[in-house]
Design an enzyme around this catalytic site. Structure first.
Site, PDB file in Angstrom:
ATOM      1  N   GLU A 777       0.886  -1.174   0.000  1.00  0.00           N
ATOM      2  CA  GLU A 777       0.000   0.000   0.000  1.00  0.00           C
ATOM      3  C   GLU A 777       0.910   1.206   0.000  1.00  0.00           C
ATOM      4  O   GLU A 777       1.759   1.339   0.882  1.00  0.00           O
ATOM      5  CB  GLU A 777      -0.832   0.061   1.283  1.00  0.00           C
ATOM      6  CG  GLU A 777      -1.514  -1.212   1.652  1.00  0.00           C
ATOM      7  CD  GLU A 777      -2.937  -1.267   1.161  1.00  0.00           C
ATOM      8  OE1 GLU A 777      -3.426  -0.224   0.684  1.00  0.00           O
ATOM      9  OE2 GLU A 777      -3.524  -2.342   1.236  1.00  0.00           O
ATOM     10  N   CYS A 811      -1.970   8.617   4.394  1.00  0.00           N
ATOM     11  CA  CYS A 811      -1.890   8.458   2.933  1.00  0.00           C
ATOM     12  C   CYS A 811      -3.214   8.858   2.292  1.00  0.00           C
ATOM     13  O   CYS A 811      -3.275   9.200   1.120  1.00  0.00           O
ATOM     14  CB  CYS A 811      -1.457   7.058   2.527  1.00  0.00           C
ATOM     15  SG  CYS A 811      -2.114   5.795   3.568  1.00  0.00           S
TER      16      CYS A 811
END
Ligand SMILES: Cc1cc2nc3c(=O)[nH]c(=O)nc-3n(C[C@H](O)[C@H](O)[C@H](O)COP(=O)(O)OP(=O)(O)OC[C@H]3O[C@@H](n4cnc5c(N)ncnc54)[C@H](O)[C@@H]3O)c2cc1C
Length: 1021
Positions: A777, A811
């Site tokens: 990720e 993020c």
């Protein structure tokens, strides 16, 4: 029923009949002018779907500048609910003219209609108009309390403006009103003159960061602006009432009320009051506390405006969304019954708590009259209050009985007034509303006057109960005011998983627990956290000192730094434990996760406190981190149970089994920004699938990694199944990733490192007889689109939260705001002011809205981006940090405006509190810009146009898209999280496909035929 109760009820009914006899129930009595609203209310009352759409349209109208925009929105709103609308509305929708004279006519009529409707409930748009309105009321012998309508206060400039408006209002009103001739029926009570000027104040309007998580800070800021208002009111002989807002604000509002009115300047001033809501289950205790305070501490009475409460829908929805107890009664009769109970309490204590009954319900009013009579309370000692524009005949009837009636009179601009208007529309059209039942539906008087306790079934529930259980999802759906009909697909079977509720920091006990945990953790500073292999702490060699990024001088502890040799030993330990763990029954593996969740629950505040201190996350977000870690444990346990059941595809004579088994040794490399949740999430997914795990936390959050290891051991992780390997990523990362016995790498972090790991793992040296699996990720350069019809209160707040929540170090953070031309300047102004108003503080301060960044390296990197940004676009705002710059690793929240879409600050992930605002011509342009980066993680859009939202859903290509809310804060199961392009190569964490990445599928086929015969296969097997 005792005879006294019976006689009180009888007397109540007599009063009720008397009031009914004095009013005419024919026709549109709710409002003085009937045209638009009666049509609209009439339609809405009989058609809930139409009601929702029409009210949404009314709410959006003031934002629409062009006739064709008005036509488009009306058509779109009606179209949205077309399946539930009557045929004639569907037909009418097709005939809505877009342009030309008819189109302009429609736009004009809608806007005028809404304006007229608003004017029924809003007394004027400025002080002069408000004065004229109250003057007119005085000629009808009606008293008033004035309320200033405003948009949500999200900036300190707005809070200053609200204060100024109240000061101007008080000065302007008292000058005029005190010169008017006396009207004894409203200007005196039984003991003498009372203030003529009466204003109502909402405390949240006086501080942009009003937040019950920090009652002391909130109180200080509110009181700073409130004190001059109260001083002026006291000097000019005016009365000030504190309105009551949502339940989470109640305790801090009460605290401020008590604190400021105990100050020497105000302590002997009787002309103050507060609204108290009978629909809350805990109101009685609040009144008891207020009584004790007024009588024993302040020794001076205050007024209590008793209302049922205006936020019923909001409270029930918020409680359901958060899995919190519902703070309001859930049956209308319970609120009515509680109102009566509290009425009796107030009238029995009238010396200290002077009652003002805020209701249009003839039963509630009659009951107050009957109780007052029974207790011998003089009629002018208390009063009735009603809303401007509502129930005028009832006001007159009460007044004609010799009682003082005060009208709650809001004034202000139409745009900010819309929220108030929509609340009134919803209230009036709700199924349970007394006014609707009494006037629109003409229910019989005797029914309307029934004792609310008589509605209770079975009778033993007659008294209101403490109804604090969370409502079920179906219980509240569509129960009252404008709830949307359930979304399509909402009836799909629900997962047995439920998210762990976040801590409600408006509850004092939660705040106390968090403060105590911080104190406790501070007593444990300075420890050394070793590497753990085979469940044994390893001798400490090199260590990394961990400091608090909010206060660099505070050393939290030391964490062991693994050598390459230790990394190899950790992998060897995992490999040795692998076969046993793989063959451990699934129930034991899921059991480990569930016990781990219990450990997290037990140590919830302690873990949150460590997160606050080690990673500089504010309270609420640290708590969410622990809750998410719990969610991962519970969710992956359930998902693995689903995956773990072998699937059979048998045919006669042949059995087929399809099943999964683990890959082998997994290396879990996690970031520091969700120090517990991501590390625990990746590790538990690997473990529950049967892999053994090398746990490598980020250097910046090694202590929290060690705490996770403690929890795993306490939960019973067998030796070697998890090995804790903190260390320098540059040193131990490559040997771990390239180790021939490592089958799987689960990584979350930067794009650069993810690509490096992917490359290193792709090599398959001789002796390694499998291809490694990489789950990664990565980052994002997430955009929030703001459409020209967006609700600015919501959009500005949502963008600020998305961009600056945890200092932009998620993020999912929204680091680009792409704003349509039509609303750009207005949006930018409020955005800058809202950002200026953020409280940049140390993360352990509960009032912190933005803390430090993680370390010196991050700070310097972000500052470099900011310098580059200054060269490529316009610096619209940068907060001055003052002494914080030295105290910790703080970076000023920074906004760049008019940013070219290709600029570095608009393309590169900065991972800090830096927001680029980009102008777009129209929605297509906005979508093109939004999709124009190498990332595709999260995105957001604020719009009130159904067709625009439809387009955004189709064309905004990101992993997680959020409509009309912030783009951070994904929840396990509800919003599985992860992106594509260069944002991720795995599937979504916390989603149904995630575990598949940690397993290998196998099929076993067994021929059951022996010399022509086979066991019987049951049908369907
Ligand atoms: C002068 C004045 C000032 C006000 N100030 C405030 C204030 O500061 N804060 C505030 O919150 N409200 C305030 N209100 C608004 C007030 O709460 C609503 O107008 C009032 O609740 C309507 O009650 P009613 O007795 O007129 O009508 P009714 O029709 O008898 O009661 C409607 C009320 O019942 C409650 N209710 C509805 N459905 C349910 C259900 N299923 N279960 C349980 N309860 C239910 C809700 O409170 C709803 O508003 C004020 C009202 C007035 C008149």
């Amino acid at each position: 029923m005792s005879s006294t109760v019976t006689s009180l009820d009888e007397r109540t009914k007599e009063y009720g009949r008397e009031i009914f006899a004095r009013l005419n129930r024919q026709g549109p009595v709710l409002f003085t002018r009937a045209w638009v609203e009666d049509k609209l209310m009439g339609l809405g009352m009989h058609d809930p779907a139409l009601k929702v759409q029409l009210f949404r349209f009314v709410d959006t109208l003031p934002y629409l500048k062009e006739p064709k925009e008005v036509a488009r929105h009306l058509r779109e709103y009606l179209n949205e609910a077309k399946d539930e609308l009557p045929w004639w509305v569907r037909l009418g929708t097709k005939l809505i003219p877009d342009r030309g004279i008819l189109g302009q006519g429609l736009a004009f009529a809608s806007q005028k209609g809404a304006e007229q409707m608003a004017r029924k409930f809003i007394a004027g748009s400025n002080v002069q108009e408000a004065v004229a309105a109250v003057h007119q009321m005085r000629t009808r012998r009606l008293a008033f309390t004035i309320d200033l309508l405003g948009e949500a206060t999200i900036t300190e400039v707005e809070a200053d403006h609200v204060q100024k408006q109240y000061l101007d209002l008080l000065a302007g009103l008292t000058r005029e009103v005190n010169d008017w001739p006396e009207e004894p029926t409203i200007d005196r009570d039984d003991r003498g003159p009372i203030p003529r000027v009466n204003v109502s104040v909402k405390l949240s309007a006086l501080f942009s960061q009003f937040d019950p998580i920090d009652p002391a800070g909130t109180s200080r800021a509110v009181c700073r602006r409130l004190r001059p208002i109260l001083s002026l009111a006291k000097q000019t002989g005016a009365f000030v009432n504190f309105d009551m807002e949502q339940h989470s604000f109640k305790d801090v509002t009460l605290q401020i009320f008590r604190d400021i009115l105990t100050e020497p300047e105000f302590r002997d001033w009787p002309h103050v009051g507060i609204a108290i809501q009978a629909y809350l289950t805990d109101t009685e205790a609040d009144l008891q506390a207020l009584l004790a305070w007024a009588r024993d501490v302040r020794k001076c009475p205050v007024w209590i405006r008793l209302v049922k409460g205006a936020y019923w829908d909001y409270e029930t929805v918020v409680a359901a969304q958060n899995h919190w107890p519902v703070p309001v009664f859930t049956k209308k009769w319970q609120s009515d019954a509680n109102f009566e109970k509290l009425t009796e309490f107030l009238l029995a204590n009238v010396e200290w708590l002077v009652p003002a009954f805020g209701s249009h319900n003839i039963r509630s009013i009659s009951h107050a009259l009957a109780v007052a009579e029974k207790l011998g309370v003089p009629p002018r000692r208390y009063e009735f209050q009603m809303l401007y524009g509502m129930a005028d005949p009832i006001k007159e009837a009460i007044q004609s009985l010799g009682h003082r009636v005060r009208i709650y009179t809001p004034y202000g601009q139409l745009l900010p007034g819309m929220a108030y208007l929509v609340r009134r529309l919803l209230e009036n059209s709700s199924n349970d509303s007394f006014l609707r039942q009494g006037f629109a539906e003409g229910l019989a008087e005797e029914l309307l006057l029934l004792d609310p306790n008589a509605h209770a079934a079975p009778p033993s529930h007659a008294a209101p109960t403490n109804h604090t259980e969370p409502m079920s999802h179906t219980e509240h759906a569509g129960t009252q005011n404008g709830h949307l009909p359930p979304a399509r697909g909402a009836h799909a079977p629900r997962s047995p998983f439920a998210n762990e509720p976040l801590t409600d920091f408006s509850v004092a006990a939660s705040r106390t627990a968090m403060s105590a945990a911080l104190d406790q953790v501070r007593k444990e500073l300075g420890r050394t956290y070793p590497i753990v292999i085979d469940n044994k702490p390893q001798p400490v060699g090199a260590v990394l000192a961990r400091e608090n990024p909010s206060r660099k001088s505070e050393v939290l502890g030391k964490v062991g730094m693994a050598t390459v040799d230790q990394a190899n030993r950790a992998v060897a330990s995992c490999l040795a434990a692998f076969d046993g763990w793989r063959d451990t029954p699934l129930a034991e593996r899921t059991g480990l996760l569930r016990r781990l969740a219990e450990q997290f629950r037990k140590r919830r505040f302690e873990l949150s406190a460590w997160i606050v201190l080690e990673t500089g996350k504010p309270w609420r977000e640290s708590d969410a981190d622990v809750a998410e870690a719990i969610d991962f444990c519970e969710y992956y346990a359930i998902e693995m149970e689903k995956l773990g059941a072998p699937q059979a595809r048998d045919v006669p004579g042949e059995d087929n089994r399809y099943f999964y088994e683990p890959r082998g040794v997994a290396v879990v490399i996690a970031p520091w920004n969700f120090p517990l949740a991501i590390l625990a999430g990746m590790a538990t997914a690997a473990l529950v699938a049967g892999n053994t795990v090398v746990l490598k936390p980020a250097e910046q959050s090694g202590i929290i990694g060690a705490k996770l290891m403690e929890c795993l051991q306490a939960a019973g992780a067998p030796p070697g199944v998890v090995n804790f390997l903190p260390g320098d990523g540059d040193v131990i990362g490559p040997p771990l990733v390239q180790h021939p016995d490592v089958a799987l790498i689960a990584f979350t972090g930067s794009l650069k490192v993810a690509l490096l790991i992917n490359e290193q793992a792709s090599k398959t040296p001789g002796g390694q007889n499998f291809v490694k699996k990489v789950i990664a990720e990565m980052g994002g350069k997430n955009a929030v689109i703001v459409d020209s019809d967006a609700d600015l209160d919501e959009a500005v707040k949502g963008v600020v939260d998305s961009a600056f929540g945890y200092g932009g170090q998620k993020c999912s953070a929204g680091s680009r705001a792409i704003v349509l031309d039509g609303i750009y300047d207005q949006f930018l102004n409020r955005l800058v002011e809202a950002t200026k108003s953020l409280a940049v503080k140390a993360a352990d301060d509960p009032g912190c809205s933005l803390g430090p960044v993680i370390d010196a390296e991050a700070r310097d990197r972000i500052l470099k981006f900011i310098e580059a940004g200054k060269r490529e676009s316009r610096l619209a705002h940068q907060t001055d940090l003052g002494a914080l710059a030295e105290q910790g690793y703080f970076v000023p929240p920074t906004i760049f405006a008019d940013v070219p879409e290709a600029a570095g600050v608009a393309q590169e992930e900065i991972f800090g509190p830096v927001l680029s605002v980009i102008r777009a011509k129209d929605l297509d342009d906005a979508l093109r810009i939004a999709n124009g980066t190498k990332y595709a993680l999260t995105g957001g859009c604020y719009s009130r146009s159904p067709s625009h939202l439809e387009k955004v859903k189709r064309k905004f290509r990101v992993g997680n898209l959020y409509i009309n809310r912030k783009c951070t804060g994904a929840l396990v199961d509800r919003q599985p999280f992860g992106g594509f392009k260069l944002s991720g190569i795995g599937s979504k964490a916390g989603g149904p496909d995630y575990l598949l990445q940690f397993v290998l599928p196998r099929t076993i086929t067994e021929n059951q035929m022996r010399r022509g015969f086979a066991p019987e296969t049951a049908p369907g097997e």
